[in-house]
Design a protein around this motif. Structure first.
Motif, PDB file in Angstrom:
ATOM      1  N   PHE A 111      -2.605  -5.356 -29.052  1.00 41.97           N
ATOM      2  CA  PHE A 111      -4.055  -5.226 -29.045  1.00 41.97           C
ATOM      3  C   PHE A 111      -4.574  -4.918 -27.645  1.00 41.97           C
ATOM      4  O   PHE A 111      -5.414  -4.026 -27.460  1.00 41.97           O
ATOM      5  CB  PHE A 111      -4.686  -6.516 -29.570  1.00 41.97           C
ATOM      6  N   SER A 112      -4.082  -5.632 -26.649  1.00 42.08           N
ATOM      7  CA  SER A 112      -4.527  -5.392 -25.279  1.00 42.08           C
ATOM      8  C   SER A 112      -4.188  -3.977 -24.831  1.00 42.08           C
ATOM      9  O   SER A 112      -5.028  -3.268 -24.262  1.00 42.08           O
ATOM     10  CB  SER A 112      -3.880  -6.416 -24.340  1.00 42.08           C
ATOM     11  N   LEU A 113      -2.962  -3.534 -25.099  1.00 41.41           N
ATOM     12  CA  LEU A 113      -2.540  -2.191 -24.694  1.00 41.41           C
ATOM     13  C   LEU A 113      -3.340  -1.108 -25.406  1.00 41.41           C
ATOM     14  O   LEU A 113      -3.873  -0.185 -24.775  1.00 41.41           O
ATOM     15  CB  LEU A 113      -1.046  -2.019 -24.985  1.00 41.41           C
ATOM     16  N   VAL A 114      -3.453  -1.221 -26.729  1.00 45.53           N
ATOM     17  CA  VAL A 114      -4.142  -0.190 -27.511  1.00 45.53           C
ATOM     18  C   VAL A 114      -5.626  -0.143 -27.159  1.00 45.53           C
ATOM     19  O   VAL A 114      -6.206   0.934 -27.024  1.00 45.53           O
ATOM     20  CB  VAL A 114      -3.938  -0.438 -29.017  1.00 45.53           C
ATOM     21  N   SER A 115      -6.257  -1.294 -26.998  1.00 42.42           N
ATOM     22  CA  SER A 115      -7.688  -1.311 -26.682  1.00 42.42           C
ATOM     23  C   SER A 115      -7.963  -0.651 -25.330  1.00 42.42           C
ATOM     24  O   SER A 115      -8.970   0.047 -25.161  1.00 42.42           O
ATOM     25  CB  SER A 115      -8.220  -2.745 -26.693  1.00 42.42           C
ATOM     26  N   LYS A 116      -7.071  -0.855 -24.362  1.00 43.97           N
ATOM     27  CA  LYS A 116      -7.245  -0.218 -23.056  1.00 43.97           C
ATOM     28  C   LYS A 116      -7.060   1.292 -23.146  1.00 43.97           C
ATOM     29  O   LYS A 116      -7.804   2.064 -22.519  1.00 43.97           O
ATOM     30  CB  LYS A 116      -6.264  -0.813 -22.047  1.00 43.97           C
ATOM     31  N   LEU A 117      -6.070   1.727 -23.914  1.00 45.29           N
ATOM     32  CA  LEU A 117      -5.854   3.169 -24.087  1.00 45.29           C
ATOM     33  C   LEU A 117      -7.030   3.812 -24.811  1.00 45.29           C
ATOM     34  O   LEU A 117      -7.419   4.938 -24.498  1.00 45.29           O
ATOM     35  CB  LEU A 117      -4.551   3.419 -24.837  1.00 45.29           C
ATOM     36  N   LEU A 118      -7.602   3.114 -25.770  1.00 51.46           N
ATOM     37  CA  LEU A 118      -8.800   3.616 -26.438  1.00 51.46           C
ATOM     38  C   LEU A 118      -9.949   3.747 -25.454  1.00 51.46           C
ATOM     39  O   LEU A 118     -10.667   4.757 -25.444  1.00 51.46           O
ATOM     40  CB  LEU A 118      -9.201   2.678 -27.580  1.00 51.46           C
ATOM     41  N   SER A 119     -10.119   2.735 -24.630  1.00 46.03           N
ATOM     42  CA  SER A 119     -11.202   2.752 -23.654  1.00 46.03           C
ATOM     43  C   SER A 119     -11.043   3.902 -22.666  1.00 46.03           C
ATOM     44  O   SER A 119     -12.030   4.492 -22.223  1.00 46.03           O
ATOM     45  CB  SER A 119     -11.231   1.413 -22.906  1.00 46.03           C
ATOM     46  N   GLN A 120      -9.793   4.245 -22.355  1.00 43.19           N
ATOM     47  CA  GLN A 120      -9.515   5.318 -21.403  1.00 43.19           C
ATOM     48  C   GLN A 120      -9.379   6.688 -22.068  1.00 43.19           C
ATOM     49  O   GLN A 120      -9.080   7.678 -21.408  1.00 43.19           O
ATOM     50  CB  GLN A 120      -8.229   4.990 -20.638  1.00 43.19           C
ATOM     51  N   ARG A 121      -9.554   6.732 -23.389  1.00 43.27           N
ATOM     52  CA  ARG A 121      -9.445   7.965 -24.184  1.00 43.27           C
ATOM     53  C   ARG A 121      -8.044   8.586 -24.106  1.00 43.27           C
ATOM     54  O   ARG A 121      -7.889   9.798 -24.244  1.00 43.27           O
ATOM     55  CB  ARG A 121     -10.485   8.994 -23.734  1.00 43.27           C
ATOM     56  N   LYS A 122      -7.044   7.783 -23.932  1.00 40.09           N
ATOM     57  CA  LYS A 122      -5.661   8.264 -23.886  1.00 40.09           C
ATOM     58  C   LYS A 122      -5.039   8.143 -25.267  1.00 40.09           C
ATOM     59  O   LYS A 122      -4.058   7.426 -25.480  1.00 40.09           O
ATOM     60  CB  LYS A 122      -4.873   7.489 -22.840  1.00 40.09           C
ATOM     61  N   LEU A 123      -5.612   8.839 -26.215  1.00 40.23           N
ATOM     62  CA  LEU A 123      -5.203   8.697 -27.609  1.00 40.23           C
ATOM     63  C   LEU A 123      -3.831   9.290 -27.870  1.00 40.23           C
ATOM     64  O   LEU A 123      -3.165   8.918 -28.843  1.00 40.23           O
ATOM     65  CB  LEU A 123      -6.242   9.339 -28.522  1.00 40.23           C
ATOM     66  N   ASP A 124      -3.399  10.231 -27.014  1.00 43.68           N
ATOM     67  CA  ASP A 124      -2.089  10.834 -27.220  1.00 43.68           C
ATOM     68  C   ASP A 124      -0.960   9.829 -27.014  1.00 43.68           C
ATOM     69  O   ASP A 124       0.158  10.021 -27.516  1.00 43.68           O
ATOM     70  CB  ASP A 124      -1.898  12.024 -26.274  1.00 43.68           C
ATOM     71  N   LEU A 125      -1.244   8.729 -26.293  1.00 43.99           N
ATOM     72  CA  LEU A 125      -0.231   7.711 -26.051  1.00 43.99           C
ATOM     73  C   LEU A 125      -0.153   6.679 -27.177  1.00 43.99           C
ATOM     74  O   LEU A 125       0.656   5.759 -27.113  1.00 43.99           O
ATOM     75  CB  LEU A 125      -0.523   6.989 -24.725  1.00 43.99           C
ATOM     76  N   LEU A 126      -0.999   6.839 -28.184  1.00 46.78           N
ATOM     77  CA  LEU A 126      -1.039   5.875 -29.285  1.00 46.78           C
ATOM     78  C   LEU A 126      -0.234   6.310 -30.502  1.00 46.78           C
ATOM     79  O   LEU A 126      -0.168   5.566 -31.486  1.00 46.78           O
ATOM     80  CB  LEU A 126      -2.489   5.634 -29.718  1.00 46.78           C
ATOM     81  N   GLU A 127       0.370   7.473 -30.438  1.00 46.61           N
ATOM     82  CA  GLU A 127       1.013   8.033 -31.630  1.00 46.61           C
ATOM     83  C   GLU A 127       2.163   7.173 -32.145  1.00 46.61           C
ATOM     84  O   GLU A 127       2.449   7.176 -33.342  1.00 46.61           O
ATOM     85  CB  GLU A 127       1.498   9.447 -31.331  1.00 46.61           C
ATOM     86  N   GLU A 128       2.842   6.446 -31.255  1.00 45.02           N
ATOM     87  CA  GLU A 128       3.955   5.597 -31.682  1.00 45.02           C
ATOM     88  C   GLU A 128       3.493   4.210 -32.113  1.00 45.02           C
ATOM     89  O   GLU A 128       4.274   3.425 -32.636  1.00 45.02           O
ATOM     90  CB  GLU A 128       4.974   5.456 -30.541  1.00 45.02           C
ATOM     91  N   LEU A 129       2.226   3.908 -31.883  1.00 41.93           N
ATOM     92  CA  LEU A 129       1.722   2.570 -32.161  1.00 41.93           C
ATOM     93  C   LEU A 129       0.747   2.520 -33.331  1.00 41.93           C
ATOM     94  O   LEU A 129       0.651   1.503 -34.019  1.00 41.93           O
ATOM     95  CB  LEU A 129       1.018   2.006 -30.919  1.00 41.93           C
TER      96      LEU A 129
END
Length: 251
Positions: A111-129
């Protein structure tokens, strides 16, 4: 012979419990109603239930009293028994090493990792999660968010005040594949520049650091993340996030 019969009865029990969920269980679950999010089932955040508690400081170099938020949980006995029964089924018929404590620790980190990536708009890094369906929805929503709402999505691991499991489901799809889904609810502090009254939020706190003249405003926000894993033989032993909700922030 008796072991085989017991195994068949066990599989029948799991199917019987899961059967009512299978026909109407969508691949991409619908968002929960806002009214159902806060307070969540099994938790009551009363004026006296969330309070400040001072300590003596964290070490010799600490300046003045430190502040922390203490959350008191009132558990629903029916919900507690239901979730524990499903955890027992998971250990008996899916994963004998399953531990809700270990799962919760991993869910908080995710949750902490994904929420930070969402906040930073780094959605391409979420594909494995995050599942493909959920990621597609997120891309549309994130592009429309104002900066302050996007900042409020991020949750530091140390800022997570409380975590609890919501609904737990065991179900089969039309092809006979087996799935377990666990909804996790998080309460976290965030210092984004939000209005004092944010619909769907529990409360705004004035957190004191150092001395009484130094104030930092923190918002106590909620998020709902659903984790799903396929337990069909040969499937990858990975949990995937299939639903992400930040009420009144990410809609």
């Amino acid at each position: 012979m008796a072991l085989c019969a017991a195994s068949r009865r066990g599989r029948w029990l799991v199917r019987a419990l899961a059967a009512p969920l299978a026909p109407g269980w969508p691949r991409t679950p619908q968002p929960l109603p806002a009214a159902a999010l806060l307070p969540a089932a099994g938790l009551r955040l009363l004026p006296s239930a969330v309070r400040f508690a001072s300590s003596e400081g964290r070490g010799p170099g600490a300046d003045g009293p430190q502040r922390k938020v203490v959350v008191v949980r009132i558990t629903s006995p029916i919900m507690w028994l239901r979730t524990r029964f499903y955890y027992l089924l998971i250990r008996l018929y899916f994963d004998q090493d399953f531990s809700i404590e270990e799962f919760t620790r991993g869910a908080k980190q995710a949750f902490s990792l994904v929420s930070k990536l969402l906040s930073q708009r780094k959605l391409d890094l979420l594909e494995e999660l995050v599942s493909e369906e959920a990621l597609k929805v997120l891309k549309e929503k994130i592009s429309l968010l104002p900066d302050n709402h996007r900042d409020a999505l991020a949750a530091d691991i140390d800022a997570i005040m409380y975590t609890t499991e919501g609904d737990v489901r065991i179900y089969y799809d039309d092809d006979g594949r087996k799935f377990v889904s666990i909804l996790m609810r998080f309460w976290y502090l965030n210092g984004a520049n939000l209005p004092d009254e944010v619909p769907g939020e529990t409360k705004v706190f004035q957190i004191m650091f150092g001395d009484e003249r130094t104030k930092e405003k923190k918002h106590l926000l909620t998020a709902n993340y659903e984790f799903q894993r396929e337990f069909t033989e040969g499937a990858k032993p990975d949990w995937t996030i299939t639903r992400i909700e930040h009420p009144r922030l990410l809609e």
